[in-house]
Each structure stands twice: as C-alpha cells, then as structure tokens.
Design an enzyme around this catalytic site. Structure first.
Site, PDB file in Angstrom:
ATOM      1  CD  GLU A 341      -3.346  -0.917   2.044  1.00  0.00           C
ATOM      2  OE1 GLU A 341      -4.073   0.200   1.541  1.00  0.00           O
ATOM      3  OE2 GLU A 341      -3.409  -1.576   2.811  1.00  0.00           O
ATOM      4  CD  GLU A 610      -3.358  -2.008   9.392  1.00  0.00           C
ATOM      5  OE1 GLU A 610      -2.414  -3.005   9.250  1.00  0.00           O
ATOM      6  OE2 GLU A 610      -4.030  -1.590   8.481  1.00  0.00           O
TER       7      GLU A 610
HETATM    8  C1  BGC Z   1      -4.996   1.186   5.442  1.00  0.00           C
HETATM    9  C2  BGC Z   1      -5.418   2.074   6.423  1.00  0.00           C
HETATM   10  C3  BGC Z   1      -6.652   2.882   5.564  1.00  0.00           C
HETATM   11  C4  BGC Z   1      -7.731   1.646   5.335  1.00  0.00           C
HETATM   12  C5  BGC Z   1      -8.936   2.183   4.786  1.00  0.00           C
HETATM   13  C6  BGC Z   1      -6.238   0.206   4.872  1.00  0.00           C
HETATM   14  O1  BGC Z   1      -5.389  -0.682   4.111  1.00  0.00           O
HETATM   15  O2  BGC Z   1      -3.856   0.781   5.790  1.00  0.00           O
HETATM   16  O3  BGC Z   1      -4.834   2.773   7.142  1.00  0.00           O
HETATM   17  O4  BGC Z   1      -7.176   3.910   5.971  1.00  0.00           O
HETATM   18  O5  BGC Z   1      -7.274   0.771   4.414  1.00  0.00           O
HETATM   19  O6  BGC Z   1      -9.964   1.779   5.557  1.00  0.00           O
END
Ligand code: BGC
Length: 721
Positions: A341, A610
């Site tokens: 990401e 996270e």
């Molecule tokens: C990210 C989050 C982001 C989310 C959306 C994830 O995969 O890492 O931090 O805000 O997607 O809900």
C-alpha cells in the site's frame, strides 16, 4: 523553467521493467561560473556527474498527482564539473509506473510506460556566455546495473553487467504537468547498526536492528565477481521466532545483488523498505553482520516536539510514535511503509496530523501534499480516499476525504499561517457542496460508502459480522459517522471563511440545519463509544455532560477498555478530559493489556501498530492480510499528551498566545513536554513531590496558566508553581 525546452527521451523498444541509464558526455572548454541542472522522470532517478551523486534527494522526483503535477528538481552541479564530463541518470519504476496508477492507464505491468527522462543543464561561463544542454538527440542510453526496480519489489542489481550505450529516442509525452520542486526533499537520516544476529529455529540467518524503520540496507564487502548477496525484510518474528513476511502481502521487498570483483559498497538507489529484521538469504563467502547497516529515510523536517515521562514504557510509546511519523512522512503522509500500500490514505493523514504538526515542522511537507489533494479533487468536489490518487480508489467516506478541511485547519492552529486556509478554501467549499449530491437524506450525509470506524472493537458480544470486510469496520452507524464529519467540515469552512473575510452566512444556515437534523436522527441512538465521542467532539448534542458521563460509564463497564477504531480513537481521551473524566483517559493511556497503548510496548514494539493486537497475547498474529507494525494512526494520542496531560494549547492560532492547563495523574510521577512553536519554545513539566505537585512552565508568549482549577495570566518567562 528551462526544462520546458527539452524533450522527453526513452530507450527505444524497452519494456517498462527495464531500468535504463541515460548518458550525456560533454566538455566544458571555458571556466564555468554557474551550472544548474533541472531534471525529472516518470519514475524515480539517481543522477551522477563524473561518478559523484548529484544532490541528496533520495527517490526524486517524489510522489505527486502526476497527471497534473510532476516536480522538477534543480541542482547546482558546478563543483562536480571537470573539463570532460559524463552525466548519467538511472531511472527506476518508482511510484509512477506501477499497478493502478491512473497516469499509466493500465493495471498490466507489461503495458506500463517505459522509463522516460527529461533534463536541462545551463552552463554559464565566466565570460557570460551560456551553453545549454537539453535531453533530446545526442543523448545515449543503456541497460543499467539495476536489473529490476520497484517501490514494492525492491531492487535487483548486477554489478557484472556491461553497459552498451545506443542513442536515446526522443518521445512525445506531456510537459504541462512539470512544476518546480515544492515538498521538502527525502534525505538519508541516521544510520542504525545491527543489534543482534542469529539463526532462527528454521536455521535462517537473521539480523535484528532493534528498531522498526523506513529506509534501506547498506553494505560493504569483498567478493568474487558473480557472488550474490540476497536480503529479505521483515518487521517482526513469528511466535516460534522465525522470519515473518506474510504481512507484506504482494510487496516482495527484497534486494538481490550480484557482486563485481573486489571491494565494493552498495545501497539501493531507487526504492525503500520498511523493516526491523533482515534475512540474509545468500551471501558471498566470509560476509559478516558487521558489514551491513540500515539507513533511515524520511522527508526533511525539523523536530519541534518532545515528550518525556517517569515511565519507561510510556517513553517507549513516545519513541514509537516518533518513529512511525518518520517512517510514514516519506514524501507523502502514508498509512504504512512496508506492505503493498504505502498510500497517501487521507483518513490516516488526517487522524495523525495534529500530533504530526506538534512533533515536527511539517509546513512544507503538507503544503505540497495539500496541493496534490486539490489536484486530485474531482470537478464535482469529491476527494479520493488516497492522494496521490489511484484508479482503483473511490471517494473517501466520513473521516477520510474530510482531510481536505481538517488538515489545513490543523496547520492553521499549529502554525498560525492563514495561507493554508486561503489555499484550500475553494477545495473545502467544493467538498461540502459535493456531499448533498450523493447523500440520501437532506442535511445529513447518509447512504454512502465509508470505512466506518475502521478497526473498531465494538461488535456486540457473540455477534459475528457477515464478512471479514465488515468485521474491520466496527459497529458504529456509518451514517452517523459521515454526518458528524459533514457537520465538522462545514464548521471548518465557516471558521476559515470568517478568517478570510468571506460571506459565510449560507454555510451558517446549512450548519444549523445539519446540527438539527443530526440531533433529531441520532441523539436517541448513541450506542458505541465512537458514536458518543464524535457527537461530543463535534458539539452535536445539547447534553454533552450527560453523554460524556455515559461514555465514561460505558468504558468502566466493559473493564476500562477502549473499543474505538481509527475514527473515534483520536478524540476519545480529549472528550473524556473535556468533561471531567481525565482519570479514565489516563487509565486508557497507561493500560498495558490489550486493547491499550502500552500493550504493543509490552510486546516489544518500536513503532505504532495498525491493530491493538497485531501480535496477540499468545504470540500469534491478528491476521496476515492487514497487519502493519508501522501505522501511525493510534499514535495520534501524542496530541492528547501535549495538549491535555501537559496542557499546552494554542489560545490563539500558532500559539501567539498560549494556555497551559496540565492534567497530571498520580500514576505517573512526572511528565515533560517541550514544543518549539513559531513564537519560541514552550515547556510544561510536572512532578509529584512530597508536598504536592511541582509545575515548571516556560513560555515565550502571554499565557493563561490553569492549575488545579485556578487560572492566572503570565507574561513570557519561566515560572515555578
Ligand atoms: C489502510 C488504512 C486505511 C484503510 C482504509 C487500509 O488498508 O492501511 O490505514 O485507512 O485501508 O480503511
């Protein structure tokens, strides 16, 4: 910019995966007064003059909304010049040429654009004459020693590879998106040396740097040509102590280096990694741990905020928050620096930005990113959930796209610079004008896609969400979350508009309609912690004290646990303190069990996770799929520590006047917060002593000091209470 006169060049017929090196050989007959190089590319580049790297900007030209904005870097290269010169620029795929990038128009890597370069060099002689060298005919290109490169892939290098230069081809590609460099450059920061080196139960050779970080590895070795050094990256070890990479998902995140003969050193040139551990998968004969170290990378920014307490675990949390900010302020504010990401998630950016603005001077960093938010905003007002935008992504729901209002407002609060509001005002207006065009209820924001209270822990006992996706979203009402943020964004437009001298009467009417509609629809069903927190934080209730008391009771009743997710957590402690429940806020902050800020610390975390339980008490993982160990969102709690526990608040924007109202708790012996504001340094220190609490306050501005409910106003100076 001179570069507008240059032509894009490429390697004729090369696949998008080829990492070419472009070359220009030129001589300087006469003494040179100035030599200025402008350069950019559709990837990331490293430019070298006569064997020496040009500039310190790693991963230039950075990541912007490329269709509209591609930064051009300008370097003074005079000191690198000789009579005969070789300028070489290697171009890797970077952020530009990747899956889902709208500017490539395809998600098929084979169809990506090839590497392209554009550059202009202006040589001004001592005699005033000029010579201009532009990319175009007369440039050459070859395969480089980098055989594969990508932000997620890492880097493959073959130092035995021979270059064979052929003429570069001129190609047609737009130039109207070229802009001068705006953001702070990404630079190499500290070096980190191995803390330990061991064999895992599987027998693999793993090096531990003792710190989860963003950057790359660098090494020095002696080798026979063709020997290989292969390195994999990981953030954590699994329950058995083995190297664990599943949470990187499709990001390969490896370095494969084929040595040349003799002594050599190397560090990746066109990528970065998020890691604490390295696994040496293959190494030349005799290679040892002493020959490798890690180099930290982040956008250049000055540290402005420091926290220190008497509790080592809390101090580790403060350190983790700093490291997560450093690791995720790499050219853009990202969600995480390791898996596939590393996006500019608007929600995460917004959630952390208050803490982010206190800990570092991030004015230039956000000025550039907010310009990308404007560039990414659609004509009808919607703001993508990730900026720079990607094709697979949509408008962000409540708390995500609202970054367009929340971040400029926070920058104004921290730095007192109204230009952040002036620059963003139109974008803010467009955003709140968009919401009614998609909402299913007048004066509210309902019926739209949202991430809810992402990762909240509030599903009722025994209730199993229908899908995994649903389980990540928490139990709070989506329409309530969106409507609360709609109210807040409208409120920010009004406040910003007033400061900018705009007529905001229409927005005032809209705002009171939103608030009434919200109260009517939601006040009878404020169930989850986050529903209560948002309603309080955005002033959407007539009975805040009753609601805050209910929130406090709810937290106590479930065993002093927070259940909030990304959306509710940043405001939770603030709302508890605001309504007299600071003791509960402290309990949550100091909680060492899951879910709590010190739980990850007790598990050895060196960055913010996270998930509260990224590693569960039994050592197993929350999940492979979405489990980053460097995700700063919950690190937003630092703003409560600065603003409430230490009590440093701006009484006027930019701390032109301050208010210091610390809220100590006997469970912590002492706390010190230091904040470098644009008006000077503020320090708030408290310590429990035998005869009470000792407060030390330094302030560079007139300050209202509130201690134990008593208020006094002091002028600039140092005070002891
Ligand atoms: C990210 C989050 C982001 C989310 C959306 C994830 O995969 O890492 O931090 O805000 O997607 O809900």
């Amino acid at each position: 910019m001179l570069i507008q006169n240059a032509s894009w060049i490429t390697m004729e017929g090369a696949a998008s995966t080829v990492v070419p090196v472009f070359r220009k050989i030129f001589s300087c007959g006469k003494p040179i007064r100035t030599a200025v190089l402008e350069v950019t590319c559709d990837g990331v580049y490293e430019a070298v003059m006569n064997g020496r790297r040009i500039g310190d900007f790693v991963l230039a030209p950075g990541w912007t909304e490329y269709r509209k904005r591609l930064q051009v870097q300008t370097y003074d290269v005079k000191d690198l010049l000789k009579e005969e010169n070789t300028l070489e620029i290697t171009v890797g795929n970077g952020w530009y040429r990747r899956t889902n990038a709208p500017w490539t128009g395809t998600s098929n890597p084979d169809e990506f654009l090839p590497a392209m370069l554009i550059a202009a060099l202006r040589l001004t002689m001592e005699d005033g004459n000029e010579e201009i060298i532009l990319t175009g005919s007369g440039w050459e290109v070859s395969d480089s020693t980098v055989t594969l490169s990508g932000i997620f892939i890492g880097e493959d290098v073959d130092m035995t590879r021979k270059t064979a230069f052929v003429p570069a081809a001129v190609c047609e590609y737009p130039k109207d998106m070229l802009i001068p460099q705006e953001g702070p450059e990404v630079h190499e920061q500290e070096k980190v040396w191995p803390r330990a080196s061991f064999r895992t139960p599987k027998g693999e050779w793993v090096i531990d740097f003792g710190q989860n970080l963003t950057g790359y590895m660098a090494f020095e070795l002696d080798a026979r040509a063709g020997e290989k050094l292969s390195i994999s990256t990981a953030e954590v070890l699994d329950r058995e102590g083995n190297f664990y990479t599943a949470n990187y998902r499709s990001a390969r995140s490896q370095l494969h280096y084929i040595c040349r003969e003799g002594h050599q050193s190397y560090k990746p040139r066109l990528t970065f990694f998020g890691f604490r551990y390295l696994r040496i998968d293959e190494a030349p004969e005799g290679f040892t741990t002493e020959q490798i170290h890690a180099v930290v990378l982040h956008s250049e920014m000055k540290r402005t905020g420091w926290l220190e307490s008497s509790d080592p675990m809390l101090n580790q949390l403060f350190s983790n928050i700093i490291w997560s900010q450093k690791g995720n302020y790499l050219d853009i504010p990202t969600d995480c620096p390791q898996r596939d990401e590393r996006y500019g998630w608007t929600g995460d950016g917004q959630i952390f930005c208050r803490a982010g603005t206190l800990q570092y001077d991030v004015r230039q960093f956000f000025r550039k990113w907010l310009a990308d938010v404007r560039a990414a905003q659609h004509e009808n007002g919607w703001v993508p959930e990730v900026v720079p935008s990607l094709t697979a992504y949509k408008p962000g729901g409540g708390g995500w796209s609202d970054a367009v209002t929340i971040i400029p407002w926070q920058l104004y609060q921290t730095y007192g610079d109204i230009s952040f509001l002036a620059d963003m005002y139109e974008a803010m207006e467009k955003w709140i004008a968009y919401i009614p065009t998609v909402s299913t209820t007048k004066d509210l924001w309902t019926g739209c896609w949202t991430y809810g209270d992402w990762l909240a822990l509030d599903w009722p006992e025994g209730y199993v969400p229908a899908t995994i996706e649903l389980s990540k979203r928490g139990y709070s009402n989506d329409d309530l979350i969106c409507s609360a943020f709609y109210a807040n964004s409208t409120d920010i437009v009004i406040r910003a508009g007033r400061l900018l001298g705009k007529d905001v009467s229409e927005y005032e009417t809209l705002y009171s309609r939103i608030v009434s509609a919200y109260k009517e629809k939601f006040s009878g069903c404020l169930n989850t912690q986050t529903e209560k927190v948002l309603t309080l934080h955005f002033n959407l209730t007539d009975e805040p004290q009753t609601l805050a008391d209910a929130l406090a009771e709810q937290i106590r009743a479930c065993g002093m646990k927070l259940q909030t997710g990304l959306v509710g957590t940043p405001y939770l402690l603030h709302e508890l303190s605001r309504y007299g429940h600071t003791d509960i806020a402290w309990s949550l902050l100091l909680r060492k069990e899951y879910p709590g800020w010190l739980y990850s610390v007790s598990r050895g975390a060196t960055t913010v996770w996270e998930h509260w339980d990224g590693i569960k008490p039994d050592g197993s993982f929350w999940d492979d799929d979405m489990n980053s160990y460097n995700h700063y969102a919950y690190g937003s709690v630092a703003d409560w520590v600065f603003g409430v526990a230490s009590g440093i608040q701006p009484a006027e924007a930019g701390y032109a006047k301050a208010r210091i109202a610390p809220q100590p708790d006997p469970r912590l012996n002492s706390l010190c917060a230091v904040l470098d504001t644009i008006h000077g340094q503020i320090r708030s220190f408290w310590k429990y002593t035998e005869d009470g609490i000792r407060y030390e306050i330094d302030t560079p501005v007139q300050t209202e000091v509130v201690l134990n409910g008593k208020t006094c106003t002091v002028e600039k100076g140092k005070y002891l209470f």
